[in-house]
Design a protein around this motif. Sequence first.
Motif, PDB file in Angstrom:
ATOM      1  N   SER A   1       9.206   7.575  -1.743  1.00 32.37           N
ATOM      2  CA  SER A   1       7.953   8.206  -2.177  1.00 32.37           C
ATOM      3  C   SER A   1       6.881   7.162  -2.439  1.00 32.37           C
ATOM      4  CB  SER A   1       8.198   9.042  -3.433  1.00 32.37           C
ATOM      5  OG  SER A   1       8.673   8.231  -4.499  1.00 32.37           O
ATOM      6  N   GLY A   2       7.283   5.993  -2.927  1.00 38.08           N
ATOM      7  CA  GLY A   2       6.324   4.917  -3.150  1.00 38.08           C
ATOM      8  C   GLY A   2       5.730   4.417  -1.840  1.00 38.08           C
ATOM      9  N   VAL A   3       6.577   4.338  -0.800  1.00 41.88           N
ATOM     10  CA  VAL A   3       6.095   3.941   0.520  1.00 41.88           C
ATOM     11  C   VAL A   3       5.115   4.985   1.040  1.00 41.88           C
ATOM     12  CG1 VAL A   3       6.780   3.600   2.926  1.00 41.88           C
ATOM     13  CG2 VAL A   3       8.116   2.558   1.075  1.00 41.88           C
ATOM     14  N   SER A   4       5.457   6.266   0.892  1.00 40.14           N
ATOM     15  CA  SER A   4       4.587   7.342   1.363  1.00 40.14           C
ATOM     16  C   SER A   4       3.238   7.301   0.652  1.00 40.14           C
ATOM     17  CB  SER A   4       5.267   8.695   1.139  1.00 40.14           C
ATOM     18  OG  SER A   4       4.440   9.747   1.568  1.00 40.14           O
TER      19      SER A   4
ATOM     20  N   ASN B   1      -0.949  -2.287   0.863  1.00 39.97           N
ATOM     21  CA  ASN B   1      -0.752  -1.045   1.613  1.00 39.97           C
ATOM     22  C   ASN B   1      -0.597  -1.315   3.112  1.00 39.97           C
ATOM     23  OD1 ASN B   1      -0.963   0.376  -0.781  1.00 39.97           O
ATOM     24  ND2 ASN B   1      -3.153   0.780  -0.535  1.00 39.97           N
ATOM     25  N   LEU B   2      -1.348  -2.301   3.618  1.00 44.67           N
ATOM     26  CA  LEU B   2      -1.200  -2.680   5.020  1.00 44.67           C
ATOM     27  C   LEU B   2       0.191  -3.237   5.291  1.00 44.67           C
ATOM     28  CD1 LEU B   2      -4.685  -4.350   5.647  1.00 44.67           C
ATOM     29  CD2 LEU B   2      -3.824  -2.282   6.772  1.00 44.67           C
ATOM     30  N   SER B   3       0.701  -4.005   4.345  1.00 48.99           N
ATOM     31  CA  SER B   3       2.056  -4.552   4.497  1.00 48.99           C
ATOM     32  C   SER B   3       3.096  -3.433   4.539  1.00 48.99           C
ATOM     33  CB  SER B   3       2.373  -5.510   3.347  1.00 48.99           C
ATOM     34  OG  SER B   3       1.523  -6.636   3.371  1.00 48.99           O
ATOM     35  N   VAL B   4       2.878  -2.416   3.738  1.00 48.49           N
ATOM     36  CA  VAL B   4       3.794  -1.269   3.743  1.00 48.49           C
ATOM     37  C   VAL B   4       3.748  -0.575   5.097  1.00 48.49           C
ATOM     38  CG1 VAL B   4       4.238   1.005   2.759  1.00 48.49           C
ATOM     39  CG2 VAL B   4       3.728  -0.922   1.250  1.00 48.49           C
TER      40      VAL B   4
ATOM     41  N   PHE C   1      10.307   5.738   6.686  1.00 47.81           N
ATOM     42  CA  PHE C   1       9.965   5.423   5.298  1.00 47.81           C
ATOM     43  C   PHE C   1      11.175   4.916   4.526  1.00 47.81           C
ATOM     44  CE2 PHE C   1       6.040   6.658   6.389  1.00 47.81           C
ATOM     45  CZ  PHE C   1       5.293   7.535   5.632  1.00 47.81           C
ATOM     46  N   ALA C   2      12.346   5.504   4.795  1.00 47.67           N
ATOM     47  CA  ALA C   2      13.534   5.138   4.029  1.00 47.67           C
ATOM     48  C   ALA C   2      13.909   3.678   4.261  1.00 47.67           C
ATOM     49  CB  ALA C   2      14.693   6.058   4.392  1.00 47.67           C
ATOM     50  N   ARG C   3      13.932   3.257   5.527  1.00 52.03           N
ATOM     51  CA  ARG C   3      14.300   1.867   5.812  1.00 52.03           C
ATOM     52  C   ARG C   3      13.228   0.908   5.325  1.00 52.03           C
ATOM     53  NH1 ARG C   3      16.689   4.102  10.671  1.00 52.03           N
ATOM     54  NH2 ARG C   3      14.776   3.752  11.869  1.00 52.03           N
ATOM     55  N   ALA C   4      11.969   1.313   5.420  1.00 51.12           N
ATOM     56  CA  ALA C   4      10.902   0.471   4.889  1.00 51.12           C
ATOM     57  C   ALA C   4      11.041   0.312   3.376  1.00 51.12           C
ATOM     58  CB  ALA C   4       9.542   1.071   5.238  1.00 51.12           C
TER      59      ALA C   4
END
Length: 302
Positions: A35-38, A10-13, A23-26
């Motif tokens: 949504s997974g990033v969020s 989660n820290l890496s995200v 969020f999209a570029r990540a």
Amino acid sequence: MPTDGRLLGNLSVLVSVVETGNFARAADALGLSPSGVSRAVSRLEAKLGVRVLHRTTRSVTLTEEGERLYAQVGPLLAGIEDAALSAAGDAHAVRGRLRVSVDPMFSSQVLAPRIATFLARHPQLELEIVSRDELGDLISDGIDVAVRFGEPQSSSLIGRKLLDTRVLTVASPAYLAAHGRPAKPAELVRHACLQFRDPVTRRPFAWEFHRQGKVVTVDTQGPLTLTDSATMYALCTAGAGVAQVLALIVRDALDDGRLVELFPGWAEETFPLYAYYPSRRNAPPRVRAFVDFCVELATAAA
């Protein structure tokens, strides 16, 4: 103590969201859905008990707690990545994302014309160049390495001197044709001299002339005071006045006749160029490669 793999993930995200800007570029960089990033960021916030990101429809920015967390975690995660590459026998591979902060004049006059050579050497590297006058906070700004003129101002960074470059007094042929060429530094009191404001003192730099240990200061005047070295360079080449500049920056302009050096015998003052990076036991290969390339450029241009 066992490592919490989900927390590290989660820290890496979070770091990826900060470095990519949203969020999209990540999600693209990590191979996840937005949504997974969020959800990963939300899990991190729930774990920590604080909000780390401000979310709006247009932007994502760190909260105060998020800024502190990112400043501490970013270098640690980069160190984990480098350690993993080293363990895999890839310690010398130059790859990944490199974000550099470069003095604008060094960037435009020295680095930009030759950066294609660096990228050709390291095709697995993704480079982002941030041009700005202020060094800033490398860690909180997500900068891997910075290149700046002047003596180091911060002891929290690793600084490597690339070279000392001479301070030259120059003017364009058009200016000299219109106003005459001064024979000695003292005659500059009758000329339009482009003043450059020291970002530390907020006052124009004094005009000094060095020869065999002797230093002469001339009280120059002029209608223009600049805070941007690129603008001063452009004004000088356009014939707006006399300027004091760094030899490293104007080498090409002197060679092709766009500028003329006025007092070669009074040009022994030097100014250093440094590369900076956050303090780590082992700088990543991509950082070392960029610093070595800057050394190569500076040496060739000296």
